[in-house]
Design an enzyme around this catalytic site. Structure first.
Site, short mmCIF file in Angstrom:
data_model
loop_
_atom_site.label_atom_id
_atom_site.label_comp_id
_atom_site.label_asym_id
_atom_site.label_seq_id
_atom_site.Cartn_x
_atom_site.Cartn_y
_atom_site.Cartn_z
N HIS A 252 -23.38 -26.23 -18.82
CA HIS A 252 -23.98 -25.06 -19.44
C HIS A 252 -25.46 -25.25 -19.60
O HIS A 252 -25.74 -26.40 -20.07
CB HIS A 252 -23.40 -24.69 -20.62
CG HIS A 252 -23.79 -23.56 -21.19
ND1 HIS A 252 -24.98 -23.09 -21.61
CD2 HIS A 252 -22.90 -22.27 -21.44
CE1 HIS A 252 -24.79 -21.72 -21.98
NE2 HIS A 252 -23.90 -21.19 -21.86
N ARG A 272 -30.14 -15.18 -24.09
CA ARG A 272 -30.84 -14.73 -22.79
C ARG A 272 -30.38 -13.41 -22.38
O ARG A 272 -31.27 -12.57 -22.06
CB ARG A 272 -30.47 -15.76 -21.67
CG ARG A 272 -31.38 -17.03 -21.71
CD ARG A 272 -30.87 -18.03 -20.78
NE ARG A 272 -29.58 -18.52 -20.85
CZ ARG A 272 -28.68 -19.01 -20.22
NH1 ARG A 272 -28.71 -18.70 -18.73
NH2 ARG A 272 -27.62 -19.64 -20.58
#
Ligand SMILES: Cc1cc2nc3c(=O)[nH]c(=O)nc-3n(C[C@H](O)[C@H](O)[C@H](O)COP(=O)(O)OP(=O)(O)OC[C@H]3O[C@@H](n4cnc5c(N)ncnc54)[C@H](O)[C@@H]3O)c2cc1C
Ligand code: SF4
Ligand code: SF4
Ligand code: FES
Lengths: 643, 354
Positions: A252, A272
């Site tokens: 990740h 994000r």
């Protein structure tokens, strides 16, 4: 032997190993099919890994953008997995996830809502439309709690009708399975120990569903908990099943990097999705430099367009921060290597300058909380420091896509969730796991139940196998000359992290295999101090052999696959190779040794491959396959013209 | 590298145990759970402790740190003085299994007794429509990570093992509240059930549970008090309430008659805070500390609640079974007269107004 006589025995129809999303959904299905079901879990009920999932569950419900449908979701999943996915699994997943999510509402789940009262959906890396059903940033908690409460409600029904909560479905918490027992090629039972007392327990059952999650504990920097030692992968191998895609691990892109003790803990992608941007130490928003050719059409190449996308996604391309995870992880890795990293060795993730403080606290409450309490950072004022962390294993038990039944020589074994392989190909899209758990959990539970119905006789557990399992389990306690299991774990993590990490090289992989072989000998002699009651040292000593065999699979497959694709990056073979797309690497056990075989990928059905345009397929397929595709299209055109 | 710090960790099992001393290395940014892990990896490989996520999301690592119920993974070492001894003990309310691991099955039993969500009839999956504002109240309670710290700190079971049967505890009161506030839950008697079967009446709103909740759920203000309020509306009148018990516990006709004829009056008396002696004291340590320093003019006194009844719907004591030959003291047996001056507290009759 007297010891085996005193072992507690239980008889069940279906034993589900794992109490995460996949296990619980499977158990619900088996119980609804009328089977007597046991759920087994290493930690307490409701604490499985699923509880940690943050972002959401992907399902093409089309609540936020009505253009979304299963075909678009299917396309995104295949693209994310770089076309290595088992297409049938991706298809079933895309088609069935909406029902599985809606079903959760009938169990009592409370997702965040849209203005017209439907389930709200959010943007996530790799998904073309807002698609993730979510509850703030604690979706996994909602999912597992809902399933847990559904099981309680089934138990309440059983109590009312049959007089006991445990009549047809029982949870064995803090119980670890160390061995599957077979009768010929059929599953006959599962053997393990209660963590609390250290006493052994045998479940006699003709059908076992593996839902044990992943393998991340073999890495030092990981978002995974102590449970993720690859037990299910190893149990399946030892029972004669096969694993596929073990070379593909997802790192990740955004784990915490500071303070050191929380290194690896996840910073959800929603940061994000909600507008957070990545910057290097020079303050540059660097992701624009890392959009690969295959994604140019969907991702913006300038900040202005990227920023407009949040408001007007239909007329702008998406920000490159939302590229699939493997791309972002690699980009961060390169920035840090080029000396543009933060002091703690990550990059900056900035939401503070992008959203008002109140809005950040409302949309990302648990991230706010996590940084405040663990790092003393106020994310509404300062950027976060983030870097890649080992997160998810795409590889797993090779299963029949429709039923979840394991391939290989064993019968009566099913797998669902992270422990199964194929669905996500070489890279998983965020949010596809939670829906994967539900779709394939239900399927495997249901098929385990129907497997039982056509079984002529219950397989029997053999005494020798049971005695052998007891002996293996007791061995570390009886040795006092071997090494401390914690040291062995650290050494294993060092080998995997340093030599089989994000960026891989031939020499290092070969070196890793040598070191794993050495470790295997040391692990065979591990010793654990203390007694049998709740002894974590002993538990780790037993988990180590699973971690080791799974790590060997990963290292072997990574050495074999001479290309870079999704969660597997070879510095010496940096490009994707269409020839390798046609191959799955399949691991099996021969005696003690891991064996690797090449196996062709199943061919996508015409109506599914027809969902892509040729230009896109051109980036993934071999010329031969493209010629087939062209023939298919012209056939279809001819047919249409004929009609 | 780091400095050495002094730790005392309780080691033992159900047969007993004691605090053991360790000198452990502590580095910048570490939390208590890191130190436990360091101990496991070095001096004490068999030290038992639960954990999973290391990020305050799973609720496994509950322990008492310097006597305060906390999550080990969310307690930063920087919150202690450099030379302070850190004492780590298992949750006190639940039986010890080994070291820091306790048997929390009490909580799972209570979870199993709490009636599940009742889906609305005739609404197909996919057709559920709810507004964000309406789900938010329940969502607050669904943040619960089941760390059981609130269950551990609640004096009703912490100090009185015998109450465990009749009392579900704050975690399950908010579960009931969550379902009560769920826009589509089809069951309508969540509050009554909480009162009659979960022992809501034992709770005297000391708020200790809210104080320890790592998810900052307002257990009392948003969960327990609203659950009590309406029940109190309908039920608070000890005499009529007892009358209804004599016929049959929880019989709805009786209680609704009560609410029809008395609710106005009863409500106003509770709103004023009543005149409640509250012998035995609040278990809120701060209130206690204030009390030590003399008369506290601003002390908030918990709302009156209905009597605590046992599983048969009776008060746990009758004169016949009591160990003394007269009625028990209405002020509580631990109160002697004259009262010491620091126990003389004044509850403002309009404490709700501010
Ligand atoms: C921090 C984090 C965030 C994530 N966020 C998302 C997200 O936003 N969206 C998304 O889709 N996915 C997300 N994921 C991935 C997803 O959460 C996991 O892949 C998924 O929960 C795995 O579920 P599972 O049911 O397969 O297994 P798990 O939930 O991990 O459960 C495994 C179970 O198996 C049991 N078990 C294991 N071994 C044994 C044994 N030997 N004996 C008995 N029991 C055993 C364990 O005790 C446990 O109960 C995230 C993962 C992490 C770590
Ligand atoms: S308010 Fe006090 S008495 Fe009531 S549940 Fe919470 S801790 Fe227990
Ligand atoms: S309500 Fe709070 S303290 Fe109680 S179990 Fe849930 S999270 Fe823990
Ligand atoms: S380890 Fe999960 S809450 Fe502490």
């Amino acid at each position: 032997m007297t010891t085996t006589n005193r072992i507690e025995r239980h008889h069940y129809d279906v034993v589900v190993i794992g109490a995460g999303g996949a296990g619980l959904r499977a158990a619900i299905e088996a119980r609804l099919a009328g089977k007597k079901t046991a759920i087994i879990s290493k930690s307490l009920f409701g604490k499985a890994h699923t509880v940690m999932a943050e972002g959401g569950a992907a399902a093409a419900m089309g609540n936020v953008n009505s253009r979304d449908n299963w075909q678009v979701h299917f396309r995104d999943t295949m693209r994310g997995g770089k076309f290595l996915n088992n297409f049938r699994m991706a298809e079933l997943h895309a088609k069935e996830s909406p029902q599985r999510i809606w079903e959760l509402e009938t169990y009592g789940a409370l997702f965040d809502r849209t203005k017209d009262g439907k389930i709200s959906q959010r943007n996530f890396g790799g998904h073309e439309y807002p698609r993730l059903a979510h509850v703030g940033d604690r979706t996994g908690l909602e999912l597992i709690r809902t399933l847990q409460q559904k099981i309680v409600s089934l138990q309440q029904e059983d109590k009312a009708n049959l007089g006991s909560y445990d009549a047809r479905i029982k949870v064995f918490a803090e119980t670890t399975i160390t061995e599957l027992l077979l009768d010929g090629d059929k599953v006959a039972g599962a053997f393990g120990y209660y963590r609390e007392s250290g006493e052994f327990v045998l479940f006699e059952a003709p059908a076992v569903v593996l839902a044990t999650g992943g393998v991340g504990r073999s890495y030092k920097v990981t978002s995974n908990s102590w449970e993720y030692t690859g037990d299910g992968h190893a149990l399946a191998l030892r029972a004669g099943a096969t694993l596929i895609n073990m070379e593909f691990l997802q790192f990740h892109p955004t784990g915490m990097v500071w303070p050191p003790s929380v290194k690896g803990i996840l910073v959800t992608e929603s940061v994000r999705g909600d507008g957070g941007v990545l910057k290097n130490s020079e303050g540059k928003r660097f992701m624009f430099d890392y959009v690969p050719d295959v994604f140019r059409k969907q991702y913006a190449d300038n900040e202005a367009e990227a920023d407009r996308w949040y408001k007007d996604p239909d007329n702008n391309r998406r920000p490159p921060e939302l590229l699939p995870r493997d791309e972002v992880a690699r980009a961060i890795n390169s920035e840090v290597k080029a000396g543009r990293g933060t002091p703690a060795g990550g990059v900056y993730l900035d939401i503070a300058s992008r959203l008002p403080a109140d809005e950040i606290r409302r949309r990302l409450p648990s991230m706010y909380h996590q940084f405040k309490e663990l790092a003393d950072v106020d994310i509404t004022k300062e950027p976060m420091e983030v870097g890649p962390t080992c997160h998810y294993v795409m590889g797993g038990v090779e299963v029949d896509p429709d039923s979840g039944a394991a391939f290989g020589s064993v019968r009566g074994l099913f797998a669902a969730g992270e422990v199964s392989g194929g669905m996500h190909g070489s890279n998983r899209l965020g949010g596809n796991s939670l829906s994967d758990l539900l779709v394939f959990g239900k399927r495997s539970g249901g098929h385990a139940a129907s497997y039982l119905d056509q079984l002529p006789a219950r397989p029997k557990v053999s005494m020798e196998a049971l005695e052998a399992a007891v002996e293996t389990a007791l061995a570390p306690l009886q040795r006092d000359t071997g090494e401390n299991p914690y040291h062995l774990q650290q050494d294993l993590q060092a080998v995997m992290g340093d030599l089989v990490g994000i960026i891989r090289r031939e020499g290092e992989l070969a070196d890793a295999l040598g070191r794993l072989a050495e470790l295997r000998e040391r692990v065979a002699k591990v010793s654990a101090a203390g007694g049998r009651r709740y002894n974590p040292g002993w538990h780790l000593a037993l988990d180590l052999r699973n971690m080791l065999v799974v790590s060997e699979c990963t290292a072997k497959a990574a050495l074999e696959r001479q290309e870079s694709r999704g969660g597997h990056t070879r510095e010496d073979f940096p490009a994707m190779d269409p020839k390798w797309r046609r191959v799955n690497l399949v691991c099996s056990l021969e005696g003690d040794a891991v064996r690797l075989a090449h196996k062709p990928l199943p061919r996508m059905r015409p109506e599914l491959i027809g969902l892509f345009d040729r230009a896109e397929l051109g980036k993934y397929l071999t010329d031969e396959e493209l010629a087939d595709f062209d023939a298919l299209v012209s056939d279809a055109d001819a047919e249409e013209a004929g009609n | 590298m780091g400095t050495k710090r002094h730790f005392r960790v309780w080691r033992g099992d159900e047969n007993g145990g004691d605090l053991q001393d360790y000198q452990v290395e502590v580095n910048e940014g570490e939390v208590v759970l890191d130190i436990i892990h360091r101990l496991q990896a070095t001096e004490a490989p068999d030290l038992a402790c639960r954990w999973n996520c290391k990020a305050g999301k799973c609720g496994s690592c509950s322990m008492e740190i310097n006597g305060m119920p906390k999550l080990g993974c969310m307690t930063r070492m920087s919150t202690f003085e450099e030379n302070e001894t850190v004492t780590v003990t298992p949750l006190r309310t639940f039986p010890v299994v080994r070291d820091l691991v306790t048997d929390v099955s009490f909580n799972y039993e209570k979870a199993r007794e709490t009636p599940a969500f009742a889906p609305p009839a005739g609404v197909a999956p996919g057709d559920y429509r709810m507004q964000q504002v309406d789900v938010e109240r329940s969502q607050e309670f669904r943040k619960c990570i089941e760390c059981f710290l609130c269950q551990n700190v609640c004096h009703v079971v912490r100090d009185h093992e015998e109450n465990k049967q009749a009392f579900s505890g704050p975690r399950y009161f908010i579960r009931a509240a969550e379902l009560d506030m769920h826009p589509l839950d089809a069951k309508t008697d969540r509050k009554e059930y909480a009162q009659s079967d979960m022992g809501l009446g034992f709770c005297n709103i000391t708020k200790c549970c809210t104080e320890v909740c790592p998810e900052h759920i307002k257990i009392t203000d948003n969960g327990i008090i609203p659950m009590k309020e309406r029940v109190v509306d309908r039920r608070y009148d000890p005499l009529v309430w007892l009358g209804s018990k004599i016929f049959r516990r929880g019989q709805v006709p009786q209680t609704s008659v009560t609410s029809a004829s008395h609710s106005g009056a009863v409500h106003s008396s509770t709103a004023k805070g009543g005149l409640h002696s509250h012998a035995g004291g609040s278990h809120d340590p701060r209130a206690e500390a204030q009390a030590q320093s003399g008369v506290n003019w601003h002390r908030e006194v918990p709302r009156p609640t209905v009597p605590a009844v046992d599983a048969n719907g009776r008060l746990p004591l009758t004169e016949l079974t009591f160990d003394r030959a007269a009625a028990p003291s209405p002020f509580g047996d631990d109160v002697t007269f004259p009262l010491p001056p620091e126990h003389l507290n004044f509850a403002h009759p309009e404490q709700d107004k501010h």
